[in-house]
Motif scaffolding. Structure first.
Motif, PDB file in Angstrom:
ATOM      1  N   VAL A   1     -20.542   2.363   8.771  1.00  0.00           N
ATOM      2  CA  VAL A   1     -19.359   3.229   8.746  1.00  0.00           C
ATOM      3  C   VAL A   1     -18.479   2.945   7.541  1.00  0.00           C
ATOM      4  CG1 VAL A   1     -19.321   3.546  11.237  1.00  0.00           C
ATOM      5  CG2 VAL A   1     -18.048   1.626  10.237  1.00  0.00           C
ATOM      6  N   ARG A   2     -18.981   2.159   6.590  1.00  0.00           N
ATOM      7  CA  ARG A   2     -18.190   1.832   5.411  1.00  0.00           C
ATOM      8  C   ARG A   2     -18.042   3.074   4.532  1.00  0.00           C
ATOM      9  NH1 ARG A   2     -20.665  -2.523   1.538  1.00  0.00           N
ATOM     10  NH2 ARG A   2     -20.523  -3.766   3.449  1.00  0.00           N
ATOM     11  N   PRO A   3     -16.795   3.440   4.166  1.00  0.00           N
ATOM     12  CA  PRO A   3     -16.580   4.638   3.350  1.00  0.00           C
ATOM     13  C   PRO A   3     -16.802   4.356   1.874  1.00  0.00           C
ATOM     14  CG  PRO A   3     -14.477   3.620   3.830  1.00  0.00           C
ATOM     15  CD  PRO A   3     -15.524   2.786   4.525  1.00  0.00           C
ATOM     16  N   LEU A   4     -16.812   5.421   1.093  1.00  0.00           N
ATOM     17  CA  LEU A   4     -16.879   5.273  -0.358  1.00  0.00           C
ATOM     18  C   LEU A   4     -15.620   4.590  -0.879  1.00  0.00           C
ATOM     19  CD1 LEU A   4     -18.226   5.988  -3.102  1.00  0.00           C
ATOM     20  CD2 LEU A   4     -16.966   8.148  -3.023  1.00  0.00           C
ATOM     21  N   PHE A   5     -14.458   4.952  -0.273  1.00  0.00           N
ATOM     22  CA  PHE A   5     -13.185   4.372  -0.690  1.00  0.00           C
ATOM     23  C   PHE A   5     -12.229   4.361   0.500  1.00  0.00           C
ATOM     24  CE2 PHE A   5      -8.795   4.912  -2.163  1.00  0.00           C
ATOM     25  CZ  PHE A   5      -8.652   3.788  -2.970  1.00  0.00           C
ATOM     26  N   CYS A   6     -11.468   3.284   0.630  1.00  0.00           N
ATOM     27  CA  CYS A   6     -10.474   3.193   1.704  1.00  0.00           C
ATOM     28  C   CYS A   6      -9.198   2.578   1.159  1.00  0.00           C
ATOM     29  CB  CYS A   6     -10.989   2.349   2.873  1.00  0.00           C
ATOM     30  SG  CYS A   6      -9.789   2.165   4.228  1.00  0.00           S
ATOM     31  N   ASN A   7      -8.107   3.321   1.240  1.00  0.00           N
ATOM     32  CA  ASN A   7      -6.800   2.779   0.887  1.00  0.00           C
ATOM     33  C   ASN A   7      -6.195   2.148   2.147  1.00  0.00           C
ATOM     34  OD1 ASN A   7      -4.263   2.838  -1.031  1.00  0.00           O
ATOM     35  ND2 ASN A   7      -3.547   3.511   0.974  1.00  0.00           N
ATOM     36  N   VAL A   8      -5.724   0.926   2.030  1.00  0.00           N
ATOM     37  CA  VAL A   8      -5.150   0.217   3.177  1.00  0.00           C
ATOM     38  C   VAL A   8      -3.661  -0.006   2.946  1.00  0.00           C
ATOM     39  CG1 VAL A   8      -5.229  -1.852   4.616  1.00  0.00           C
ATOM     40  CG2 VAL A   8      -7.341  -0.947   3.618  1.00  0.00           C
ATOM     41  N   SER A   9      -2.847   0.493   3.875  1.00  0.00           N
ATOM     42  CA  SER A   9      -1.402   0.289   3.836  1.00  0.00           C
ATOM     43  C   SER A   9      -1.000  -0.548   5.046  1.00  0.00           C
ATOM     44  CB  SER A   9      -0.651   1.628   3.866  1.00  0.00           C
ATOM     45  OG  SER A   9      -0.990   2.425   2.750  1.00  0.00           O
ATOM     46  N   VAL A  10      -0.173  -1.559   4.806  1.00  0.00           N
ATOM     47  CA  VAL A  10       0.192  -2.486   5.878  1.00  0.00           C
ATOM     48  C   VAL A  10       1.708  -2.647   5.947  1.00  0.00           C
ATOM     49  CG1 VAL A  10      -0.085  -4.823   6.803  1.00  0.00           C
ATOM     50  CG2 VAL A  10      -1.966  -3.759   5.542  1.00  0.00           C
ATOM     51  N   SER A  11       2.238  -2.583   7.160  1.00  0.00           N
ATOM     52  CA  SER A  11       3.634  -2.919   7.417  1.00  0.00           C
ATOM     53  C   SER A  11       3.660  -3.941   8.549  1.00  0.00           C
ATOM     54  CB  SER A  11       4.435  -1.677   7.832  1.00  0.00           C
ATOM     55  OG  SER A  11       5.718  -2.049   8.326  1.00  0.00           O
ATOM     56  N   ARG A  12       4.415  -4.999   8.371  1.00  0.00           N
ATOM     57  CA  ARG A  12       4.503  -6.014   9.416  1.00  0.00           C
ATOM     58  C   ARG A  12       5.390  -5.569  10.572  1.00  0.00           C
ATOM     59  NH1 ARG A  12       6.545 -10.929   8.510  1.00  0.00           N
ATOM     60  NH2 ARG A  12       5.082 -11.865   9.989  1.00  0.00           N
ATOM     61  N   CYS A  13       6.074  -4.435  10.407  1.00  0.00           N
ATOM     62  CA  CYS A  13       6.940  -3.913  11.453  1.00  0.00           C
ATOM     63  C   CYS A  13       6.102  -3.117  12.464  1.00  0.00           C
ATOM     64  CB  CYS A  13       8.011  -3.005  10.840  1.00  0.00           C
ATOM     65  SG  CYS A  13       9.147  -2.291  12.038  1.00  0.00           S
ATOM     66  N   PRO A  14       6.070  -3.522  13.728  1.00  0.00           N
ATOM     67  CA  PRO A  14       5.269  -2.797  14.730  1.00  0.00           C
ATOM     68  C   PRO A  14       5.957  -1.513  15.176  1.00  0.00           C
ATOM     69  CG  PRO A  14       6.469  -4.573  15.792  1.00  0.00           C
ATOM     70  CD  PRO A  14       6.779  -4.672  14.313  1.00  0.00           C
ATOM     71  N   LEU A  15       5.287  -0.768  16.043  1.00  0.00           N
ATOM     72  CA  LEU A  15       5.879   0.432  16.626  1.00  0.00           C
ATOM     73  C   LEU A  15       6.874   0.011  17.705  1.00  0.00           C
ATOM     74  CD1 LEU A  15       5.634   3.639  16.946  1.00  0.00           C
ATOM     75  CD2 LEU A  15       4.227   3.086  18.938  1.00  0.00           C
ATOM     76  N   PRO A  16       8.158   0.365  17.567  1.00  0.00           N
ATOM     77  CA  PRO A  16       9.118   0.025  18.629  1.00  0.00           C
ATOM     78  C   PRO A  16       8.909   0.946  19.825  1.00  0.00           C
ATOM     79  CG  PRO A  16      10.193   1.371  16.969  1.00  0.00           C
ATOM     80  CD  PRO A  16       8.786   1.129  16.474  1.00  0.00           C
ATOM     81  N   VAL A  17       9.161   0.445  21.006  1.00  0.00           N
ATOM     82  CA  VAL A  17       9.013   1.242  22.228  1.00  0.00           C
ATOM     83  C   VAL A  17      10.406   1.515  22.785  1.00  0.00           C
ATOM     84  CG1 VAL A  17       7.993   1.368  24.534  1.00  0.00           C
ATOM     85  CG2 VAL A  17       6.758   0.204  22.686  1.00  0.00           C
ATOM     86  N   PRO A  18      10.959   2.700  22.541  1.00  0.00           N
ATOM     87  CA  PRO A  18      12.322   3.011  22.999  1.00  0.00           C
ATOM     88  C   PRO A  18      12.365   3.281  24.501  1.00  0.00           C
ATOM     89  CG  PRO A  18      11.371   4.914  21.894  1.00  0.00           C
ATOM     90  CD  PRO A  18      10.366   3.807  21.770  1.00  0.00           C
ATOM     91  N   LEU A  19      13.549   3.249  25.057  1.00  0.00           N
ATOM     92  CA  LEU A  19      13.717   3.434  26.500  1.00  0.00           C
ATOM     93  C   LEU A  19      13.113   4.739  27.008  1.00  0.00           C
ATOM     94  CD1 LEU A  19      14.893   2.289  29.131  1.00  0.00           C
ATOM     95  CD2 LEU A  19      17.040   3.461  28.583  1.00  0.00           C
ATOM     96  N   PRO A  20      13.250   5.883  26.307  1.00  0.00           N
ATOM     97  CA  PRO A  20      12.655   7.118  26.828  1.00  0.00           C
ATOM     98  C   PRO A  20      11.165   7.285  26.557  1.00  0.00           C
ATOM     99  CG  PRO A  20      13.889   7.602  24.838  1.00  0.00           C
ATOM    100  CD  PRO A  20      14.135   6.155  25.141  1.00  0.00           C
ATOM    101  N   PHE A  21      10.449   6.189  26.279  1.00  0.00           N
ATOM    102  CA  PHE A  21       9.002   6.248  26.100  1.00  0.00           C
ATOM    103  C   PHE A  21       8.343   6.186  27.476  1.00  0.00           C
ATOM    104  CE2 PHE A  21       4.788   4.606  24.967  1.00  0.00           C
ATOM    105  CZ  PHE A  21       4.493   5.338  23.825  1.00  0.00           C
TER     106      PHE A  21
ATOM    107  N   GLY B   1       0.787  -1.225   0.000  1.00  0.00           N
ATOM    108  CA  GLY B   1       0.000   0.000   0.000  1.00  0.00           C
ATOM    109  C   GLY B   1       0.814   1.268   0.000  1.00  0.00           C
ATOM    110  N   ALA B   2       1.992   1.252  -0.632  1.00  0.00           N
ATOM    111  CA  ALA B   2       2.847   2.448  -0.677  1.00  0.00           C
ATOM    112  C   ALA B   2       2.171   3.551  -1.490  1.00  0.00           C
ATOM    113  CB  ALA B   2       4.193   2.088  -1.303  1.00  0.00           C
ATOM    114  N   MET B   3       2.364   4.795  -1.056  1.00  0.00           N
ATOM    115  CA  MET B   3       1.926   5.959  -1.826  1.00  0.00           C
ATOM    116  C   MET B   3       2.728   7.168  -1.366  1.00  0.00           C
ATOM    117  SD  MET B   3      -1.793   6.967  -0.283  1.00  0.00           S
ATOM    118  CE  MET B   3      -2.209   6.726   1.439  1.00  0.00           C
TER     119      MET B   3
END
Length: 540
Positions: A414-434, A317-319
Motif C-alpha cells: 500500500v506504499r504510495p508514490l508520494f506521501c506528505n506527512v503533517s503532524v501536530s502534537r495537539c490532539p482533537l479536543p472533545v467538547p461538552l456537546p460531543f 508539514g505546513a502547506m
C-alpha cells in the motif's frame, strides 16, 4: 495571513459544520484556560485562518467563523439568523417585486432552548453582568450530555459558537422536510429564483473580500437531493467570480439517505466500530465522525509558518490549499476525486498496539471504494494529531513521522508514490456537546486500552477529554468503483436509448449532449486511474 472561507450547504453538511466549529471553539477556550493541558496552549495553529475579528454596533469585539451556512427556512431551531451577539439583522429581500393585495403574516412561537443552550445563555449573561463564572457541577454536565444524546433535532441544538449575521442564510419560502427535498429536480432552480443567487453570492463576497490573502474555499455539501442542485449552481458561480482561488469540495451524505443499511454501516463505522459505538441513524452521531476527519485534514493549512532555519517541536508539514490540490490532482495523472480515510482514535505508535500499524487502521469514509488496492502511482497527504508514543506519552514530531514511514515499510503493497506527512502534537479536543460514541476501550486521553473498562455504556465528553487522530487524503485507483458506478448509472438511466430516467433528467435541464459530455469526462478519469486501460491504449 492565509485565510479560508467555509461554505456549508444542506442539513447534514451543517450538522458536520456545527461539530467542526465546536472543535475550533474548544481549542480557543483551552488555549486561554490557565488550567488546561499545556499541549493546547502551544498549538502553533493559526485560528485567524478560519476566523475573522470584528465588532458589533456597540463596539464589542467579536471573533466569529468565516462561514456561509445555507439551509431550509426554520432549520435554525432556537437560533436567530442574525446570530447571537450582533443586534443588526440581515433582512431577506422579498421575491415578489410588486403586490397590492392583503398580506397575512404567519409567525410561530420561538423554539425553546434546550438545557445546553440555556447553560450557554446563562454563562453569557454572567459575563455581561461581570459575575464570576463558576463551573457547572458534574451533575449538570451529565444532564446536558443526556439531553443532547436524546434530543438533538437541529444542528444549532449543540452549537456553542457565535456566528456573524452574514453567515446564516435560510432559503426563504422553503418550509419542508429533508425527505421531501431529497430530489435533485426540486433544487434545480432554487439558486436562480428571485434574488437568492445574488444574496448568497453577496454573503460569500463579504467574507472573501475582507481577506488579506485568501488561500482557498472549503465547501461542504449534501451530495444528494435538492441541495446538490443548489450547490452545483453556487459552485459554478464561484468558479466564474473567483477563478484563481482553489476550492476543496467535501461531499457528505446523511446515513438516513442510504438505501442499503448494510453499506451505510460499512461506510461510517467499519473498522472503527471496535472503538466507536455509533448510532448512524442519529445525525448528531455520524456527523461528529466526519467533522473530526475534516478538522484533521485541514490542519496543515493552519500551521504557523516557520523560517527555513527553524523547526517546530509542535507542528510539522505546513502547506496551503493550492499545494494540496496540485499535489493530489496535478502530478502524472489528472484526478480530481480524492478518498478521505480516518482512524478515530489513532493507535499508539509503539508497544503491543503498534502491531496493528497506523496505515492499516485507517478506514475510508468515502463510500464505494476498493480495498487492498496496490497503486504504485498513488499520492497521499496524511495528518496526525496528538499521536501517543511509548508509555502513553505524547509522541514527538519526529517519532510520529518515523512511525508513518515504518508503517509503509511494513506494508509495502500500500506504499504510495508520494506521501506528505503533517503532524501536530495537539490532539482533537472533545467538547461538552460531543456525542457519547466512544467504546469502553478508550481512555481519558483517547488512548486505546489493553482491556475494556467495566462500564459498558458509551463514553463521551465527561469520560474522554481528547483523542489522537489520523486522516489521509489520497488520489488512488481505489476510487475506481465509485467513479465506474456513476458512469454506468449515467449511461444506463440517462443516455442510452429508452433509458428509464431520460425523461426525468430532461426535466432537470440536462440534454443528451450534456449527459454524454459528463460521461466522457468520467470515462477520462477512469482511464487515467485504470492501469489496464492505459496499457491497452499504449499498445494500440
Amino acid at each position: 495571513m492565509r485565510e479560508i472561507v467555509t461554505v456549508q450547504v444542506g442539513g447534514f453538511a451543517n450538522f458536520v459544520g456545527s461539530h467542526f466549529w465546536n472543535f475550533q471553539d474548544e481549542l480557543l477556550g483551552l488555549a486561554d484556560d490557565p488550567e488546561s493541558d499545556p499541549i493546547f496552549k502551544n498549538q502553533r495553529l493559526n485560528m485567524d485562518v478560519l476566523y475573522r475579528a470584528g465588532e458589533t454596533q456597540m463596539g464589542v469585539a467579536t471573533y466569529t467563523p468565516r462561514v456561509v451556512s445555507v439551509n431550509f427556512q426554520g432549520s435554525l431551531g432556537s437560533m436567530s439568523s442574525s446570530g447571537t451577539i450582533y443586534s443588526e439583522k440581515i433582512s431577506a429581500r422579498s421575491n415578489i417585486s410588486t403586490w397590492f393585495g392583503n398580506v397575512t403574516t404567519h409567525a410561530s412561537e420561538p423554539r425553546k432552548k434546550n438545557l445546553f443552550l440555556e447553560s450557554l445563555y446563562e454563562e453569557e449573561q454572567d459575563k455581561v453582568r461581570g459575575r464570576e463564572n463558576d463551573n457547572m457541577s458534574e451533575s449538570q454536565d451529565k444532564d446536558i450530555v443526556e439531553c443532547l444524546d436524546k434530543g438533538v433535532e437541529y444542528w444549532t441544538d449543540f452549537s456553542k459558537v457565535h456566528y456573524h449575521p452574514q453567515s446564516l442564510y435560510e432559503l426563504s419560502g422553503l418550509w419542508m422536510d429533508s425527505q421531501d427535498f431529497n430530489n435533485y429536480g426540486i433544487g434545480r432552480d432554487i439558486f436562480s429564483e428571485g434574488s437568492r443567487g445574488e444574496e448568497l453570492s453577496e454573503r460569500l463576497r463579504f467574507f472573501v473580500e475582507e481577506c488579506d490573502h485568501i488561500q482557498g474555499i472549503q465547501f461542504l455539501v449534501d451530495d444528494s437531493g435538492g441541495f446538490s442542485a443548489l450547490a452545483a449552481d453556487f459552485l459554478e458561480n464561484i468558479a466564474d467570480d473567483y477563478t484563481n482561488i482553489p476550492l476543496l469540495l467535501y461531499s457528505v451524505r446523511s446515513p438516513s439517505l442510504h438505501t442499503n443499511t448494510r453499506s451505510s454501516k460499512r461506510s461510517i463505522s467499519g473498522k472503527a466500530s471496535k472503538y466507536l459505538l455509533l448510532q448512524d441513524e442519529k445525525l448528531y452521531h455520524s456527523s461528529a465522525v466526519y467533522a473530526a476527519a475534516l478538522h484533521s485534514s485541514i490542519i496543515p493549512f493552519r500551521m504557523e509558518p516557520l523560517s527555513s532555519a527553524l523547526d517546530s517541536s509542535e507542528v510539522s508539514g505546513a502547506m496551503d490549499v493550492n499545494t494540496l490540490v496540485q499535489m493530489l490532482s496535478g502530478r502524472d495523472r489528472q484526478n480530481i476525486v480524492a478518498i478521505l480515510d480516518a482512524a478515530i482514535p489513532s493507535p499508539a505508535l509503539s508497544g503491543k498496539q503498534s502491531e496493528n500499524t497506523l496505515v492499516m487502521d485507517l478506514q475510508p469514509l468515502t463510500p464505494e471504494v476498493a480495498e487492498d488496492v496496490e497503486d504504485t502511482r498513488a499520492i497521499e497527504s496524511m495528518s496526525l494529531l496528538g499521536a501517543i508514543g511509548s508509555e502513553g506519552i505524547e509522541a514527538s514530531i519526529s517519532e510520529a513521522k518515523d512511525a508513518v514511514h515504518a508503517s509503509y515499510e511494513q506494508n509495502t503493497s500500500v506504499r504510495p508514490l508520494f506521501c506528505n506527512v503533517s503532524v501536530s502534537r495537539c490532539p482533537l479536543p472533545v467538547p461538552l456537546p460531543f456525542p457519547r460514541i466512544f467504546g469502553n476501550l478508550i481512555g481519558r486521553k483517547g488512548e486505546i486500552l489493553g482491556s475494556p473498562l467495566s462500564d459498558s455504556l458509551p463514553r463521551g465528553p465527561l469520560d474522554v477529554h481528547s483523542v489522537p487522530l489520523a486522516t489521509r487524503l489520497r488520489s488512488s485507483s481505489a476510487i475506481l468503483p465509485f467513479l465506474e458506478r456513476r458512469m454506468g448509472n449515467l449511461q444506463k438511466y440517462g443516455i442510452q436509448w429508452g433509458a428509464v430516467g431520460s425523461d426525468l433528467v430532461r426535466t432537470w435541464g440536462f440534454g443528451r449532449e450534456e449527459l454524454q459530455e459528463m460521461r466522457e469526462n468520467l470515462s477520462k478519469m477512469v482511464a487515467e486511474l485504470n492501469p489496464q486501460l492505459l496499457e491497452s491504449s499504449d499498445s494500440d
